[in-house]
Design an enzyme around this catalytic site. Sequence first.
Site, short mmCIF file in Angstrom:
data_model
loop_
_atom_site.label_atom_id
_atom_site.label_comp_id
_atom_site.label_asym_id
_atom_site.label_seq_id
_atom_site.Cartn_x
_atom_site.Cartn_y
_atom_site.Cartn_z
N LYS A 76 0.83 -1.20 0.00
CA LYS A 76 0.00 0.00 0.00
C LYS A 76 0.87 1.26 0.00
CE LYS A 76 -3.69 0.10 2.63
NZ LYS A 76 -4.57 0.25 3.84
N LYS A 98 -19.13 10.90 18.96
CA LYS A 98 -18.99 10.15 17.71
C LYS A 98 -19.99 9.00 17.64
CE LYS A 98 -17.26 8.18 14.01
NZ LYS A 98 -17.46 8.72 12.66
N ALA A 123 -36.35 6.63 3.03
CA ALA A 123 -36.56 5.19 3.19
C ALA A 123 -35.81 4.45 2.09
CB ALA A 123 -38.05 4.87 3.11
N GLY A 124 -35.43 3.23 2.39
CA GLY A 124 -34.69 2.44 1.39
C GLY A 124 -34.59 1.00 1.82
N CYS A 179 -19.35 2.26 9.23
CA CYS A 179 -19.59 3.02 10.46
C CYS A 179 -20.87 2.63 11.19
CB CYS A 179 -19.61 4.51 10.15
SG CYS A 179 -18.01 5.15 9.61
N ARG A 233 -18.63 -3.03 2.62
CA ARG A 233 -18.82 -3.54 3.98
C ARG A 233 -20.27 -3.33 4.43
NH1 ARG A 233 -13.77 -0.48 6.69
NH2 ARG A 233 -14.41 1.01 5.09
#
Length: 428
Positions: free
Chosen positions: A35, A202, A250-251, A258, A325
């Site tokens: 990386k 957080k 909405a979905g 997170c 993710r």
Amino acid sequence: MKVAVIGTGYVGLTTAVSLAMKGHEVLGIDVDAAKIELLSNGRSPIYEPGLDQVLLEMLGQSKIRFSTKLLEAKEAQVVFVCVGTPEAADGEADLSYLHAALQDIASLHEHSPVERIVVIKSTVPVGTGDWAADSLRRCNQLHVVSNPEFLREGCALEDALNPSRIIVGADSEEAVAVMQTLYSGLSAPWVITTRANAELIKYASNAYLAARISFMNELARLSTVLGTDVTVVSHGMGLDSRIGPQFLRAGIGYGGSCFPKDTIALLKLANQHGVTLGLLEKVREVNASQPVWFIEQLAQKIPDLSGKRIAVLGLAFKPDTDDIREAPALRILAALQAAGAVVSAYDPIAAKAVAALFPDAEYVTAPEAAFVGAHAAVLVTEWQECVKLDWKLIKEQMERPLLFDGRNAWPCDELKKAGFEYQGVGRS
């Protein structure tokens, strides 16, 4: 200022590049040598709009460089810790990378004992910053600060340069002064508080946003039964200044690195202290079941999915990122394949990563190609190329013009007039 950033993932790389843009001398540190080589050649390992170009510019101006050795940061006045804190098997945050980073910082300080600020930007359980300060207490002139990030994938660089707020948890005026110098020129409200408060801000922020999403998804289920339109309902709600329009769409559920991780970590923390967060438990329950509920709507139209071709548009958890993710698409693909459906999928960035998990699906290089011969199409991620389509061509290509809009982003009225069978999430 001279700054080191430990961890060159999503948060670390964005933090490093944005600080370089503000004129600081930045050294990015990562244990992954491959990386580091990639970054040193100006190539970002993550997809984030605008990041590659700015990375090249900062390298050209010698404002940023990368290494696998923190000891090269002997003159660093500020060391950011931006390592991952993934969800462990028991749901708690895995702090092993953080512990390793703190050990490296202690070694650095022994070699170069100058006054230095350690800034924990990783999302960590409440109390971690205080624990870190205690563990580093033997290192004189070393101050620990909690400075959580609030970056949105897809516009992270913009958020880093124009933050909604700057939260600094510290126990010394010297540390606060250094942070103010570091972030000088940024126009944002400041909250200077304890490390524990900063850490909870957080977690609480992400948990609350997740709650808004799950609340709207429950209303969408009710709207489906009542024949009301949740998009109109959310618009009316959002006009109330006490509520606002954000995160009322909405979905098919939230995903990413997170919300899922932070909500379970907060629940674990509460349970450890004998506190029940019933609302947050329900938030996670609703989110886990939302993709299942959505597939059930599809099954009502096509009771037997075996051998049926289903187009899946979008695979990343949200547009403008390659992050898969906890992406709802993964649950939808699993459910479709378990039912025997033939899946034809498209995503401009995330297809390769998903193909490694679902090699039996077909992956196309253009969104229109996914519709060919399809008995139904499902919009999972509202990439612009998945929303703005040639609907006349698509209707001709489909075996059955049946559309399931998982993001309420397709032009509902236009499609119905064109002869499509359209079903959104909670839309009449």
